[in-house]
Design an enzyme around this catalytic site. Structure first.
Site, PDB file in Angstrom:
ATOM      1  N   ASP A 103       0.862  -1.183   0.000  1.00 16.14           N
ATOM      2  CA  ASP A 103       0.000   0.000   0.000  1.00 16.14           C
ATOM      3  C   ASP A 103       0.900   1.234   0.000  1.00 16.14           C
ATOM      4  OD1 ASP A 103      -2.127   1.805   0.521  1.00 16.14           O
ATOM      5  OD2 ASP A 103      -3.199   0.257   1.648  1.00 16.14           O
ATOM      6  N   ASP A 205      -2.890   4.797  -2.203  1.00 17.93           N
ATOM      7  CA  ASP A 205      -3.774   5.493  -1.278  1.00 17.93           C
ATOM      8  C   ASP A 205      -4.170   6.873  -1.820  1.00 17.93           C
ATOM      9  OD1 ASP A 205      -4.857   5.339   1.507  1.00 17.93           O
ATOM     10  OD2 ASP A 205      -3.665   7.157   1.769  1.00 17.93           O
ATOM     11  N   GLU A 268      -6.870   4.025  -5.234  1.00 20.79           N
ATOM     12  CA  GLU A 268      -8.063   4.376  -4.465  1.00 20.79           C
ATOM     13  C   GLU A 268      -8.536   5.726  -4.979  1.00 20.79           C
ATOM     14  OE1 GLU A 268      -9.454   5.102   0.162  1.00 20.79           O
ATOM     15  OE2 GLU A 268      -7.650   6.048  -0.607  1.00 20.79           O
ATOM     16  N   HIS A 336     -11.277  -1.616   4.605  1.00 21.66           N
ATOM     17  CA  HIS A 336     -10.961  -1.274   6.004  1.00 21.66           C
ATOM     18  C   HIS A 336     -11.504   0.089   6.422  1.00 21.66           C
ATOM     19  CE1 HIS A 336      -8.123   0.698   3.445  1.00 21.66           C
ATOM     20  NE2 HIS A 336      -7.723   1.450   4.447  1.00 21.66           N
ATOM     21  N   ASP A 337     -12.160   0.792   5.523  1.00 18.76           N
ATOM     22  CA  ASP A 337     -12.712   2.104   5.860  1.00 18.76           C
ATOM     23  C   ASP A 337     -14.226   2.099   5.985  1.00 18.76           C
ATOM     24  OD1 ASP A 337     -10.223   3.449   5.808  1.00 18.76           O
ATOM     25  OD2 ASP A 337     -10.325   3.617   3.619  1.00 18.76           O
TER      26      ASP A 337
HETATM   27  C1  GLC Z   1      -7.311   6.072   2.604  1.00 14.97           C
HETATM   28  C2  GLC Z   1      -7.216   4.860   3.476  1.00 14.97           C
HETATM   29  C3  GLC Z   1      -7.635   5.225   4.879  1.00 14.97           C
HETATM   30  C4  GLC Z   1      -6.713   6.302   5.394  1.00 14.97           C
HETATM   31  C5  GLC Z   1      -6.660   7.478   4.440  1.00 14.97           C
HETATM   32  C6  GLC Z   1      -5.502   8.381   4.741  1.00 14.97           C
HETATM   33  O1  GLC Z   1      -8.617   6.504   2.441  1.00 14.97           O
HETATM   34  O2  GLC Z   1      -7.962   3.809   2.943  1.00 14.97           O
HETATM   35  O3  GLC Z   1      -7.635   4.121   5.745  1.00 14.97           O
HETATM   36  O4  GLC Z   1      -7.145   6.737   6.659  1.00 14.97           O
HETATM   37  O5  GLC Z   1      -6.498   7.077   3.102  1.00 14.97           O
HETATM   38  O6  GLC Z   1      -4.305   7.785   4.348  1.00 14.97           O
END
Ligand code: GLC
Ligand code: CA
Length: 547
Positions: A103, A205, A268, A336-337
């Site tokens: 990641d 990310d 993402e 995970h979010d």
């Molecule tokens: C992304 C991740 C999340 C994190 C955020 C900041 O959205 O999936 O878990 O808190 O980025 O890095």
């Protein structure tokens, strides 16, 4: 040209703290993942059969945002192991034909990263421009009106120099300035570092935020925002998300991936189908190999996408229409979010039934499916006592601990996860791998069957997607080579009553939420149970059903 691996892959997301503890400290680690690899894929159909794993961040970090605040991109956090363990994990994955994605967090570092410590130290520091530093406005106000994703202003004052720095997330996560070529180069080198070690690619990310408006102009107010909505939605994220300059940076990132064979980038990203599609690049130059489409989870914050055939059809129709030729979507039902699938779709207590149908839909669609650990056994959000909560994001907005609890390997008090007190409490004992493994009726068996069916069936992996006419509350689509007779049908019923869906040509039920239907001949229609789903392989393709 050989077909790229990611086109046919099913990817499994591991949250490393929560998969398997190997040294009795209550925290999952890389050694634990190595021990569980055979569950994920041992080459036989008794294993889940996933082709790749994505690990949420494993780098040294103060863990303010559980690894999304990186203090050293080229290392391993001691909670998870050492570089030696990581090298072994890479080798053990590859020995099983599993690809390993890490990641990459390019938008921000930890405030404990040496780059930021230097940058913060003085106005003249050579790394000052690696981050965003601004003075207060003449009237004393913040440099602009941007809010942070977790709520509150996106600016914090640094005592050392009396200027504010920008952080799109927690104040411990300062944003990197990607307009500075040194930053870009340093971050590209991180990719190369891991590619040299054998990592197969990265989940990236918050891809869409790395380049912002050059003057950091204010965001417009969102006229649709109402008190009670998430604070961050009070403005339209025009100048700091999907800002046009980001796409150039994405293409330059892709060039680094292309310096090595078969390295894969999955971003993402958030937005409309068109915005998501732009991340794949254009006629002139490719962008990411894959860009997540999270619209099955949520389209408009803060609401969850309902389990409704009409809405799901539209989401896929939009995605298929917008995506460039030669690219394929990448759907997920969880991560995970976000609240776990069953919890999200359980208003009438029937979330488990919907989860079974979701497995069939996800593996039936034209896409690279991503499965969040534990979804295959139906893990639900765990209610966590206030004093055990961990995620600091909860203090400003929603907390994400409930969907991050340890993987449940068996029904024992330790769930097969750890001998120690786990970092987050366990969920209900009756959802575990051990009990579902040998039970043909279980969700785990359904996932496994769906993944392996997809692996054996070229039309499910490669075939075009075509939506067919069907009753309201149902979704029927076919998969097959363009112009050729359909090879597979997927049917979903999101209503609470049984339905009969007409199919254009005969075949055999290969997979169904009602498993006793499998093997049944289908002439002109498929019968679906309430909230059920089924996959039919057309006669021409029947050979693949035999093992
Ligand atoms: C992304 C991740 C999340 C994190 C955020 C900041 O959205 O999936 O878990 O808190 O980025 O890095
Ligand atoms: Ca451990």
């Amino acid at each position: 040209m050989t077909r790229e691996w990611w086109r046919d892959a099913v990817v499994y997301q591991i949250y490393p703290r929560s998969f398997q503890d190997s040294n009795g400290d209550g925290i999952g680690d890389l050694e634990g993942i190595i021990r569980r690899l055979d569950y994920l894929n041992d080459g036989t159909e008794t294993s889940l059969g996933v082709d790749a794993i994505w690990l949420s961040p494993t780098f040294p970090s103060p863990m303010k945002d559980f690894g999304y605040d990186v203090s050293d991109y080229n290392g391993v956090h001691p909670d998870f192991g050492t570089m030696e363990t990581m090298d072994r994990l890479i080798a053990e994955c590859h020995a099983r034909g599993i690809k390993l994605l890490l990641d990459w967090v390019p938008n921000h570092t930890s405030d404990r990263h040496p780059w930021f410590i230097e940058s913060a130290s003085s106005l003249e520091n050579p790394k000052r421009d690696w981050y965003f530093w601004r003075s207060a406005k003449p009237d004393g106000g913040l440099p602009n009106n941007w809010r942070s994703v977790f709520g509150g202003p996106a600016w914090t004052l640094s005592e050392e120099t009396g200027q504010f720095y920008l952080h799109s997330f927690l104040k411990e996560q300062p944003d990197l300035n990607w307009r500075n070529p040194e930053v870009e180069r340093a971050m590209h080198d991180v990719l190369r570092f891991w590619f040299e070690r054998g990592i197969d690619g990265f989940r990236i990310d918050v891809m869409g935020m790395i380049l912002k408006h050059p003057e950091l102009a204010d965001n417009p107010v969102n006229p649709r925002w109402r008190p009670g909505d998430r604070e961050r939605s009070s403005q339209i994220w025009l100048n700091n998300r999907n800002y046009p300059d980001v796409f150039g940076a994405v293409k330059r990132i892709r060039r680094v991936f292309d310096e090595y064979p078969e390295k894969t980038a999955v971003g993402e990203v958030f937005g409309t189908a068109e915005e998501i599609s732009a991340y794949y690049g254009d006629d002139r130059e490719p962008g990411l190999h894959l860009a997540f489409n999270f619209q099955f989870i949520h389209e408009i914050e803060p609401w969850h996408t309902p389990w409704d055939a009409e809405i799901m059809k539209r989401i896929v129709r939009d995605a298929e229409r917008a995506i460039p030729a030669g690219s394929q979507p990448c759907f997920a039902f969880g991560n995970h979010d976000r609240m776990r699938f069953i919890t999200r779709h359980n208003e009438d207590g029937r979330g488990v039934e919907r989860a079974r149908a979701a497995a069939i839909v996800l593996m039936g669609l034209r896409n690279t499916p991503f499965v969040y650990y534990g979804e295959e056994i139906g893990m639900e959000d765990v209610e966590i006592p206030e004093e055990q909560l961990q995620d600091p994001a909860r203090l400003r907005t929603f907390g994400r601990d409930p969907e991050r609890t340890p993987m449940q390997w068996d029904a024992t008090p330790s769930r097969g996860f750890s001998e120690a007190e786990p970092w987050l409490p366990y969920g209900r004992a009756d959802r575990n791998v051990d009990e579902q493994f040998a039970d043909d009726g279980s969700l785990l068996s359904l996932y496994r069957a769906a993944i392996w069916l997809r692996k054996r069936t070229a039309s499910l992996r490669e075939g075009a997607y075509r939506e067919l006419e069907s009753l309201d509350g149902t979704w029927l689509f076919e998969r097959g080579a363009t112009g050729a007779a359909a090879a597979a049908y997927v049917a979903l019923n999101t209503t609470g009553h049984a339905v009969r869906v007409a199919v254009p040509s005969p075949g055999t039920v290969a997979l169904a939420t009602l498993r006793s239907e499998e093997g049944r001949r289908v002439g002109q229609h498929i019968d679906l149970e309430p909230l059920g789903a089924a996959m039919v392989i057309a006669d021409g393709e029947r050979s693949i059903l035999g093992r």
